[in-house]
Design a protein around this motif. Structure first.
Motif, short mmCIF file in Angstrom:
data_model
loop_
_atom_site.label_atom_id
_atom_site.label_comp_id
_atom_site.label_asym_id
_atom_site.label_seq_id
_atom_site.Cartn_x
_atom_site.Cartn_y
_atom_site.Cartn_z
N UNK A 20 -17.72 13.77 -29.05
CA UNK A 20 -18.70 12.69 -29.09
C UNK A 20 -19.77 13.00 -30.14
N UNK A 21 -20.22 14.24 -30.19
CA UNK A 21 -21.22 14.63 -31.19
C UNK A 21 -20.68 14.48 -32.61
N UNK A 22 -19.40 14.78 -32.80
CA UNK A 22 -18.79 14.68 -34.14
C UNK A 22 -18.68 13.23 -34.60
N UNK A 154 -11.59 18.70 -32.41
CA UNK A 154 -12.66 17.80 -31.98
C UNK A 154 -13.96 18.00 -32.76
N UNK A 155 -14.02 19.03 -33.58
CA UNK A 155 -15.21 19.23 -34.42
C UNK A 155 -15.16 18.36 -35.67
N UNK A 156 -13.98 17.81 -35.96
CA UNK A 156 -13.77 17.02 -37.17
C UNK A 156 -13.87 15.54 -36.87
N UNK A 157 -14.85 14.89 -37.46
CA UNK A 157 -15.08 13.46 -37.24
C UNK A 157 -13.80 12.65 -37.48
N UNK A 158 -13.05 12.96 -38.53
CA UNK A 158 -11.84 12.20 -38.86
C UNK A 158 -10.81 12.29 -37.74
N UNK A 163 -8.43 9.32 -32.91
CA UNK A 163 -8.21 9.06 -31.48
C UNK A 163 -8.74 7.69 -31.09
N UNK A 164 -9.95 7.37 -31.55
CA UNK A 164 -10.56 6.07 -31.24
C UNK A 164 -9.74 4.95 -31.86
#
Length: 181
Positions: A20-22, A154-158, A163-164
């Protein structure tokens, strides 16, 4: 009109808060406290929820909610999942039994998943390649479910955005099918 809501769930340490933070376009709201559970190899853990928002094409925003991972907070899982347009299940392949984690969360969210898109992100496959994505897909099939399974960091925004996007694509496909019926 309510903004769409996507729920991130999974066992402790799977990366819900990090994901979520990413992805969030606002500073995420977290309810982490110092961990007092010796069975968890982490200093802090979520006890309420995480919250963030991501802006998509146009002015559409998706609200991102993260559940606490511990099973004792299952009552929060149900509260947060109400009216969710999709579910992102995160698994940590370095945990003792990722297959058992998969079964636990699919059972806990089974009623929601009959009508709600779901995507499963598996982390730490680079350092813990077993069970493989194919083995987890076989487990899903044995349980009677078919969901996209993706390796993620999960640290990678891409990766989190993928997933979204995958959950949203399922939602769009269901809406299209409904118009064809």
């Amino acid at each position: 009109m309510t903004e769409p809501k996507l729920v991130f769930t999974g066992p402790p340490g799977a990366g819900k808060t990090t994901a979520i933070a990413a992805l969030s376009d606002i500073p995420p709201i977290v309810t982490d406290v110092r961990n007092s559970d010796a069975s968890l190899a982490k200093t802090h853990t979520t006890v309420g929820m995480d919250y963030g928002e991501v802006k998509l094409a146009g002015d559409e925003r998706v609200r991102l909610f993260g559940t606490p991972g511990q099973e004792r907070f299952a009552f929060m899982w149900r509260i947060l999942a109400r009216n969710a347009m999709g579910l992102v299940l995160l698994l940590d392949n370095s945990r003792a039994d990722p297959r058992a984690d998969l079964r636990l969360y699919l059972q806990a969210f089974g009623e929601l998943l009959r009508d709600t898109p779901c995507v499963i992100g598996v982390g730490r496959l680079d350092t813990h390649p077993e069970p493989s994505l194919d083995a987890l897909a076989d487990e899903l099939e044995q349980l009677g479910w078919v969901f996209p399974l993706l390796a993620v960091d999960v640290r990678q925004r891409e990766d989190v955005l993928l997933l979204v996007d995958t959950a949203l694509a399922q939602l769009e496909a269901r809406q299209w099918q409904d118009t064809q019926s």
